[in-house]
Design a protein around this motif. Sequence first.
Motif, mmCIF file in Angstrom:
data_model
loop_
_atom_site.group_PDB
_atom_site.id
_atom_site.type_symbol
_atom_site.label_atom_id
_atom_site.label_comp_id
_atom_site.label_asym_id
_atom_site.label_seq_id
_atom_site.Cartn_x
_atom_site.Cartn_y
_atom_site.Cartn_z
ATOM 1 N N THR A 30 98.851 -65.668 -58.939
ATOM 2 C CA THR A 30 99.434 -66.108 -60.212
ATOM 3 C C THR A 30 100.938 -66.281 -60.051
ATOM 4 O O THR A 30 101.629 -65.357 -59.612
ATOM 5 C CB THR A 30 99.161 -65.064 -61.314
ATOM 6 N N VAL A 47 106.960 -75.862 -69.183
ATOM 7 C CA VAL A 47 105.684 -75.844 -69.903
ATOM 8 C C VAL A 47 105.070 -77.246 -69.870
ATOM 9 O O VAL A 47 103.880 -77.406 -69.585
ATOM 10 C CB VAL A 47 105.870 -75.375 -71.362
ATOM 11 N N GLY A 50 103.294 -78.032 -66.843
ATOM 12 C CA GLY A 50 102.016 -77.365 -66.611
ATOM 13 C C GLY A 50 102.075 -75.870 -66.348
ATOM 14 O O GLY A 50 101.038 -75.225 -66.222
ATOM 15 N N GLN A 51 103.292 -75.318 -66.261
ATOM 16 C CA GLN A 51 103.384 -73.870 -66.008
ATOM 17 C C GLN A 51 102.934 -73.094 -67.246
ATOM 18 O O GLN A 51 103.280 -73.449 -68.370
ATOM 19 C CB GLN A 51 104.830 -73.503 -65.624
ATOM 20 N N ARG A 52 102.155 -72.030 -67.064
ATOM 21 C CA ARG A 52 101.594 -71.306 -68.198
ATOM 22 C C ARG A 52 101.949 -69.825 -68.267
ATOM 23 O O ARG A 52 101.827 -69.193 -69.309
ATOM 24 C CB ARG A 52 100.053 -71.442 -68.203
ATOM 25 N N ARG A 70 105.813 -69.381 -78.221
ATOM 26 C CA ARG A 70 104.376 -69.086 -78.259
ATOM 27 C C ARG A 70 103.693 -69.785 -79.427
ATOM 28 O O ARG A 70 102.530 -70.169 -79.334
ATOM 29 C CB ARG A 70 104.149 -67.594 -78.374
ATOM 30 N N HIS A 73 103.137 -73.170 -78.222
ATOM 31 C CA HIS A 73 102.220 -73.235 -77.070
ATOM 32 C C HIS A 73 101.381 -71.964 -77.024
ATOM 33 O O HIS A 73 101.675 -71.036 -76.279
ATOM 34 C CB HIS A 73 103.016 -73.365 -75.767
ATOM 35 N N ASP A 75 98.779 -71.121 -75.642
ATOM 36 C CA ASP A 75 98.062 -70.760 -74.410
ATOM 37 C C ASP A 75 98.978 -70.164 -73.335
ATOM 38 O O ASP A 75 98.535 -69.937 -72.215
ATOM 39 C CB ASP A 75 97.322 -71.981 -73.852
ATOM 40 N N LEU A 76 100.238 -69.902 -73.657
ATOM 41 C CA LEU A 76 101.133 -69.303 -72.663
ATOM 42 C C LEU A 76 100.892 -67.803 -72.556
ATOM 43 O O LEU A 76 100.468 -67.156 -73.509
ATOM 44 C CB LEU A 76 102.597 -69.531 -73.058
#
Length: 220
Positions: A30, A47, A50-52, A70, A73, A75-76
């Motif tokens: 990860t 973000v 594509g970085q999560r 958050r 987004h 899904d972070l």
Amino acid sequence: MESAASLLADVEDRVAHACSIARRERGEVTLVAVSKTHPAEAIEPLVAAGQRVFGENRVQEAAAKWPALRERHPDLALHLVGQLQSNKADEAVALFDAIHSLDRPSLVGALARGMDKAGRQVPCFVQVNVGAEDQKGGVAIGALPALLAEARAAEIPLAGLMCVPPLDIEAAPFFALLDKLARDNGLAGRSMGMSGDFETAIMLGATHIRVGSALFGARD
Ligand SMILES: *Cc1c(COP(=O)(O)O)cnc(C)c1O
């Protein structure tokens, strides 16, 4: 200045290359993008690329920056990579999805109470002072088994071990040591490796690499 997307692509290439040499799957590692000191405007492009998973080292700074990010987004994931004071444990439990800096009995108690109150389980890495440095956070190697036993007794979800090796000397022996300590104690996670040494860490078993400047540029 290079774009966030190209910096991320470069780091991703290096991660993939290290994984392939080590015969590991990319999914075993990860990438935690450490965004400390950088404002939301610097985080958004990463973000978008594509970085999560992100990391911060201060509860206060994370509390100021992350609720809005958050919300935009959902899904972070946010990890705490810096030292934690016991009186901020409740706030840390509310803000973070993982804590990499559990290093003393008082924090075991504070985090267990915080998780209990919040009804929220936050996986924790126990930070080990692998270089036996006075000024550094982390439990001494000799005290690790007792701390792990306390954390297990308090039903803290244990993700693994974490280290920040001494500066300016070869990190590989310390990564190998953390890997051995994790194995000896039956823990799956190894949070180790930063911008200067994450490939080495991957080859020695890192499951979480914490990368700041290689993704965001140098900090002031
Ligand atoms: C800042 C920080 C990092 C990232 O360091 P870089 O050298 O910028 O990649 C990783 N881990 C911890 C604990 C940090 O405080």
